[in-house]
Scaffold this active site. Structure first.
Site, short mmCIF file in Angstrom:
data_model
loop_
_atom_site.label_atom_id
_atom_site.label_comp_id
_atom_site.label_asym_id
_atom_site.label_seq_id
_atom_site.Cartn_x
_atom_site.Cartn_y
_atom_site.Cartn_z
N HIS A 1 0.46 -1.54 9.91
CA HIS A 1 0.88 -2.31 11.09
C HIS A 1 2.22 -2.99 10.86
CE1 HIS A 1 -3.58 -2.16 10.98
NE2 HIS A 1 -3.42 -1.83 12.25
N HIS B 1 1.49 -10.73 9.65
CA HIS B 1 1.52 -10.98 11.10
C HIS B 1 1.77 -12.45 11.44
CE1 HIS B 1 0.37 -6.90 12.00
NE2 HIS B 1 -0.77 -7.00 11.33
N ASP C 1 2.47 -1.66 5.07
CA ASP C 1 1.18 -1.75 5.77
C ASP C 1 1.24 -0.83 7.00
OD1 ASP C 1 -1.27 -3.97 6.03
OD2 ASP C 1 -0.63 -3.17 7.98
N ASP D 1 -3.78 0.33 4.50
CA ASP D 1 -4.48 0.82 5.69
C ASP D 1 -3.79 2.06 6.26
OD1 ASP D 1 -2.38 -0.85 6.35
OD2 ASP D 1 -3.55 -2.18 7.63
ZN LIG Z 1 -2.43 -3.56 8.62
#
Ligand SMILES: [Zn+2]
Length: 354
Positions: A201, A163, A199, A288
């Protein structure tokens, strides 16, 4: 699997993060990496080394100088703002959105923290710089090992990275380890590098860093950002810009998606990497996607991760794995090492049949 382990990761240990108006205990905890390390050792899955040290200049291919200066001094500046801050994590509380200026660098530290961040979920602590910096060394060490002929290497580190943008932190991330690995592979002479982000996200930082470049192809499978963090990037119509047009590909999936649709999407993402004719692969390895994850919404099961590793090895590309998310602490070690072991098993099969 050769692993570079961030021996300083636990220097970064946030107390609380802001979640929908409440300060809650951090999900991104040192035990995550401890569990992966323990599982690697239990299964005797290759060598575990400390990272090689790199000069800060090695970060400038990805991050801006003013952001690195900010991050290096952030804790001291936070305490200088108010001595009582020494007992509190630093969290931003003001941001320069849209019509406000992001070109000026305010003297006020709280203002600078807002300038260089995207959320209030990523506490910055006394040890954040040292931990993130050693993590960058892990990613760079893994990239150089692979550029030097290793089939694969794993950067086992936290805080995670995908991120983090060229000049901001957020989503628990401070330095973008996957981007640093990809850039290092380029600088070692590999002409086309692909980043596959699995991931849960979307890796908004990684996408943004390479969005206008044709030499690094970014592709990601993730929860639909219209409902899932990071919300403001990761949609299917983001295809790159300028020279990078056509070198970005997103695969958002609805919350609740299971392994069958996820794995079929992985095959499509890998097809894009094959068409790009990548010479090396960087995998942003977040687990995740696991059904039991407390901050995500896919339903992958523990045995599925062995198949993920096998499928990744079928690309036959030199591969750098970089540890990202995965917050079901009890299962994060088994799930992560399942990917790495599945990869190693398939790599042996590939070699024997070559
Ligand atoms: Zn994540």
């Amino acid at each position: 699997m050769l692993t570079y382990y961030n021996h300083l990761h636990s220097d970064h240990e946030g107390k609380v993060e802001m979640f929908r108006g409440a300060l809650v205990p951090c999900f991104e905890v040192p035990a995550r990496v401890d569990r992966v390390l323990a599982e690697l050792k239990k299964r005797k899955l290759g060598t575990v080394l400390p990272p090689n040290p790199f000069d800060d200049s090695a970060l400038l291919g990805v991050h801006s100088q003013r952001y690195l200066d900010f991050l290096r001094d952030a804790w001291d500046d936070w305490v200088a703002l108010d001595p009582a801050n020494a007992k509190r994590d630093a969290l931003p509380s003001v941001w320069p959105v849209r019509t406000l200026r992001s070109d000026v660098l305010p003297d006020n530290f709280a203002a600078r923290m807002g300038l260089f961040s995207m959320d209030a979920g990523s506490p910055l602590t006394d040890g954040t710089w040292d931990a993130a910096r050693a993590g960058a060394d892990c990613a760079l060490s893994a990239a150089l090992a692979v550029a030097g002929g290793k089939r694969a290497a794993f950067a086992l580190t936290r805080p995670p990275g995908h991120h983090a943008g060229a000049d901001f932190f957020g989503g628990y991330c401070f330095l973008n380890n996957a981007a640093l690995a990809a850039q290092a592979l380029r600088e070692q002479g590999l002409e086309r590098v692909a980043i596959l982000d699995i991931d849960y996200h979307h890796g908004n930082g990684t996408q943004a860093i390479f969005y206008e470049r044709a030499d690094v192809f970014y592709t990601s499978i993730h929860g639909d950002p219209s409902t899932e963090f990071p919300f403001y990037l990761g949609y299917a119509d983001e295809l790159g810009a300028g020279a990078g047009l056509g070198f970005n590909r997103n695969w958002p999936l609805p919350r609740g998606s299971g392994f069958e649709v996820w794995h079929a999407t992985l095959q499509q993402a890998l097809q894009g990497i094959a068409e790009f004719d990548a010479q090396a692969l960087v995998v942003s390895l977040g687990v995740d996607t696991f059904a039991g994850d407390p901050v995500a919404g896919f339903t992958l099961q523990t045995p599925d991760y062995l198949q993920v590793g096998k499928t990744l090895a079928q690309t036959n590309l030199p591969t750098v794995f970089v540890f990202e998310g995965g917050y079901a602490v009890a299962e994060v070690g088994v799930n992560t090492v399942n990917v790495l072991q599945g990869f190693d098993q398939q790599a042996v099969v590939n070699k024997e049949s070559a």
